[in-house]
Design a protein around this motif. Structure first.
Motif, PDB file in Angstrom:
ATOM      1  N   GLU A 117       0.802  -1.213  -0.176  1.00 21.54           N
ATOM      2  CA  GLU A 117      -0.073  -0.107  -0.177  1.00 21.54           C
ATOM      3  C   GLU A 117       0.861   1.265  -0.058  1.00 21.54           C
ATOM      4  O   GLU A 117       0.490   2.204  -0.538  1.00 21.54           O
ATOM      5  N   ARG A 118       2.291   1.164   0.483  1.00 20.99           N
ATOM      6  CA  ARG A 118       2.959   2.176   0.372  1.00 20.99           C
ATOM      7  C   ARG A 118       3.785   2.246  -0.876  1.00 20.99           C
ATOM      8  O   ARG A 118       4.461   3.240  -1.133  1.00 20.99           O
ATOM      9  N   ASN A 119       4.017   1.190  -1.330  1.00 24.47           N
ATOM     10  CA  ASN A 119       5.076   0.856  -2.332  1.00 24.47           C
ATOM     11  C   ASN A 119       4.802  -0.126  -3.054  1.00 24.47           C
ATOM     12  O   ASN A 119       4.844  -1.516  -3.034  1.00 24.47           O
ATOM     13  N   PRO A 120       4.146   0.253  -4.538  1.00 24.24           N
ATOM     14  CA  PRO A 120       3.408  -0.614  -5.263  1.00 24.24           C
ATOM     15  C   PRO A 120       4.427  -1.605  -6.114  1.00 24.24           C
ATOM     16  O   PRO A 120       4.143  -2.782  -6.560  1.00 24.24           O
ATOM     17  N   SER A 121       5.723  -0.977  -6.227  1.00 26.73           N
ATOM     18  CA  SER A 121       6.660  -1.921  -6.933  1.00 26.73           C
ATOM     19  C   SER A 121       7.909  -2.083  -6.289  1.00 26.73           C
ATOM     20  O   SER A 121       9.134  -1.832  -6.516  1.00 26.73           O
ATOM     21  N   PRO A 122       7.958  -2.962  -5.095  1.00 31.78           N
ATOM     22  CA  PRO A 122       8.972  -3.130  -4.203  1.00 31.78           C
ATOM     23  C   PRO A 122       9.980  -3.834  -4.860  1.00 31.78           C
ATOM     24  O   PRO A 122       9.885  -4.717  -5.662  1.00 31.78           O
ATOM     25  N   SER A 123      11.226  -3.663  -4.509  1.00 32.67           N
ATOM     26  CA  SER A 123      12.580  -4.469  -5.007  1.00 32.67           C
ATOM     27  C   SER A 123      12.394  -5.759  -4.080  1.00 32.67           C
ATOM     28  O   SER A 123      11.808  -5.842  -3.138  1.00 32.67           O
ATOM     29  N   GLU A 124      13.184  -6.809  -4.385  1.00 32.89           N
ATOM     30  CA  GLU A 124      13.220  -7.824  -3.511  1.00 32.89           C
ATOM     31  C   GLU A 124      13.803  -7.410  -2.254  1.00 32.89           C
ATOM     32  O   GLU A 124      13.378  -7.942  -1.285  1.00 32.89           O
ATOM     33  N   LEU A 125      14.770  -6.838  -2.254  1.00 35.32           N
ATOM     34  CA  LEU A 125      15.473  -6.309  -1.087  1.00 35.32           C
ATOM     35  C   LEU A 125      14.463  -5.451  -0.115  1.00 35.32           C
ATOM     36  O   LEU A 125      14.418  -5.656   1.023  1.00 35.32           O
ATOM     37  N   GLU A 126      13.486  -4.747  -0.695  1.00 37.73           N
ATOM     38  CA  GLU A 126      12.412  -3.719  -0.061  1.00 37.73           C
ATOM     39  C   GLU A 126      11.675  -4.728   0.681  1.00 37.73           C
ATOM     40  O   GLU A 126      11.010  -4.801   1.794  1.00 37.73           O
ATOM     41  N   ILE A 127      11.156  -5.757  -0.285  1.00 40.80           N
ATOM     42  CA  ILE A 127      10.304  -6.883   0.675  1.00 40.80           C
ATOM     43  C   ILE A 127      10.899  -7.594   1.530  1.00 40.80           C
ATOM     44  O   ILE A 127      10.218  -7.682   2.578  1.00 40.80           O
ATOM     45  N   ARG A 128      12.283  -8.103   1.297  1.00 38.90           N
ATOM     46  CA  ARG A 128      12.990  -8.715   2.490  1.00 38.90           C
ATOM     47  C   ARG A 128      12.949  -7.870   3.766  1.00 38.90           C
ATOM     48  O   ARG A 128      12.916  -8.490   4.883  1.00 38.90           O
ATOM     49  N   GLN A 129      13.110  -6.629   3.530  1.00 42.46           N
ATOM     50  CA  GLN A 129      13.484  -5.733   4.576  1.00 42.46           C
ATOM     51  C   GLN A 129      11.781  -5.392   5.284  1.00 42.46           C
ATOM     52  O   GLN A 129      11.781  -5.589   6.676  1.00 42.46           O
ATOM     53  N   ALA A 130      10.645  -5.365   4.684  1.00 42.28           N
ATOM     54  CA  ALA A 130       9.553  -5.414   5.017  1.00 42.28           C
ATOM     55  C   ALA A 130       8.942  -6.389   5.845  1.00 42.28           C
ATOM     56  O   ALA A 130       8.277  -6.349   6.860  1.00 42.28           O
ATOM     57  N   ILE A 131       9.544  -7.613   5.696  1.00 38.57           N
ATOM     58  CA  ILE A 131       9.060  -8.953   6.215  1.00 38.57           C
ATOM     59  C   ILE A 131      10.318  -9.243   7.183  1.00 38.57           C
ATOM     60  O   ILE A 131      10.045 -10.497   7.916  1.00 38.57           O
ATOM     61  N   SER A 132      10.994  -8.209   7.569  1.00 37.26           N
ATOM     62  CA  SER A 132      12.127  -8.809   8.644  1.00 37.26           C
ATOM     63  C   SER A 132      11.850  -8.944   9.841  1.00 37.26           C
ATOM     64  O   SER A 132      12.590  -9.714  10.786  1.00 37.26           O
ATOM     65  N   GLY A 133      10.703  -8.417  10.207  1.00 36.95           N
ATOM     66  CA  GLY A 133      10.148  -8.716  11.543  1.00 36.95           C
ATOM     67  C   GLY A 133       9.167  -9.824  11.659  1.00 36.95           C
ATOM     68  O   GLY A 133       8.561 -10.031  12.658  1.00 36.95           O
ATOM     69  N   TYR A 141      11.537 -18.755   2.968  1.00 34.48           N
ATOM     70  CA  TYR A 141      11.051 -17.200   2.427  1.00 34.48           C
ATOM     71  C   TYR A 141      11.112 -17.244   1.112  1.00 34.48           C
ATOM     72  O   TYR A 141      10.591 -16.114   0.709  1.00 34.48           O
ATOM     73  N   VAL A 142      11.573 -17.951   0.310  1.00 33.07           N
ATOM     74  CA  VAL A 142      11.818 -17.884  -1.061  1.00 33.07           C
ATOM     75  C   VAL A 142      10.276 -17.926  -1.657  1.00 33.07           C
ATOM     76  O   VAL A 142      10.202 -16.568  -2.548  1.00 33.07           O
ATOM     77  N   ASN A 143       9.349 -18.654  -1.316  1.00 39.36           N
ATOM     78  CA  ASN A 143       8.068 -18.450  -1.935  1.00 39.36           C
ATOM     79  C   ASN A 143       7.392 -17.161  -1.322  1.00 39.36           C
ATOM     80  O   ASN A 143       6.269 -16.780  -2.067  1.00 39.36           O
ATOM     81  N   ILE A 144       7.537 -16.894  -0.190  1.00 34.58           N
ATOM     82  CA  ILE A 144       6.881 -15.772   0.360  1.00 34.58           C
ATOM     83  C   ILE A 144       7.304 -14.530  -0.496  1.00 34.58           C
ATOM     84  O   ILE A 144       6.408 -13.609  -0.777  1.00 34.58           O
ATOM     85  N   VAL A 145       8.730 -14.324  -0.801  1.00 34.54           N
ATOM     86  CA  VAL A 145       9.079 -13.033  -1.707  1.00 34.54           C
ATOM     87  C   VAL A 145       8.279 -13.113  -2.820  1.00 34.54           C
ATOM     88  O   VAL A 145       7.710 -12.215  -3.404  1.00 34.54           O
ATOM     89  N   LYS A 146       8.172 -14.375  -3.421  1.00 32.98           N
ATOM     90  CA  LYS A 146       7.415 -14.517  -4.788  1.00 32.98           C
ATOM     91  C   LYS A 146       6.215 -14.233  -4.666  1.00 32.98           C
ATOM     92  O   LYS A 146       5.719 -13.661  -5.473  1.00 32.98           O
ATOM     93  N   ALA A 147       5.432 -14.674  -3.703  1.00 37.73           N
ATOM     94  CA  ALA A 147       4.094 -14.370  -3.569  1.00 37.73           C
ATOM     95  C   ALA A 147       3.778 -12.768  -3.405  1.00 37.73           C
ATOM     96  O   ALA A 147       2.965 -12.303  -4.141  1.00 37.73           O
TER      97      ALA A 147
END
Ligand code: FES
Ligand code: FES
Length: 175
Positions: A117-133, A141-147
């Motif tokens: 909702e704040r970043n419609p086109s996140p990079s893989e790094l941004e996705i991994r940072q967002a779910i780091s908690g 995590y591989v399929n979570i990032v893909k999803a």
């Protein structure tokens, strides 16, 4: 123990409740409102299983008191599906096999929704940072990032209704 009156909008429904000052937000959601999709994995702010959105931002609901949500909006995993239609993130987690036991999944999806909702086109790094908690003991995590990448593409391609609903005056009184 003294009680405090709180008004919280949860998934678009306003609730007014009398709660003890020590009641955690996650227990308010699960035990008072019976929204058990928000899980408790650790109770110590480590795992992220209890992640919900508070005024649109992901928070660990085991780390907040219910009284801190007074006058605010909370979105939980139960609020993602709209009119019988799964949210793009829910569909993508299913299609990309992004869960095994599913214990981390509600919190993981709420972090993903907040990111998209704040970043419609996140990079893989941004996705991994967002779910780091959010910890997952099963998937790697591989399929979570893909999803999340899959959901981002779907949300860019279609009209998307935000999961976050602003707070409103309580219209319904809960226990
Ligand atoms: S239950 Fe809240 S972070 Fe683990
Ligand atoms: S799917 Fe089992 S903890 Fe993530």
């Amino acid at each position: 123990m003294s009680k405090h009156s709180v008004s919280v909008t949860v998934n678009g429904t306003a609730h007014r409740s009398e709660v003890e000052a020590r009641l955690l937000l996650v227990h308010y959601l699960r035990d008072e409102l019976r929204l058990t999709g928000t899980h408790i994995g650790c109770d110590t702010t480590h795992c992220g299983a209890c992640t919900v959105l508070l005024d649109g931002k992901p928070v660990k609901s085991c780390t907040l008191f219910a009284v801190q949500a007074d006058g605010r909006s909370v979105s939980t995993v139960e609020g993602l599906e709209l009119g019988g239609e799964l949210h793009a993130v829910q569909k993508a987690f299913k299609e990309e096999h992004a869960l095994q036991c599913g214990f981390c999944t509600p919190g993981m999806m709420m972090s993903a929704v907040a990111l998209l909702e704040r970043n419609p086109s996140p990079s893989e790094l941004e996705i991994r940072q967002a779910i780091s908690g959010n910890l997952c003991r099963c998937t790697g995590y591989v399929n979570i990032v893909k999803a999340i990448q899959h959901a981002a593409a779907d949300m860019r391609a279609t009209r998307h209704t935000p999961a976050y609903v602003p707070a409103q005056e309580p219209a319904q009184v809960s226990r």
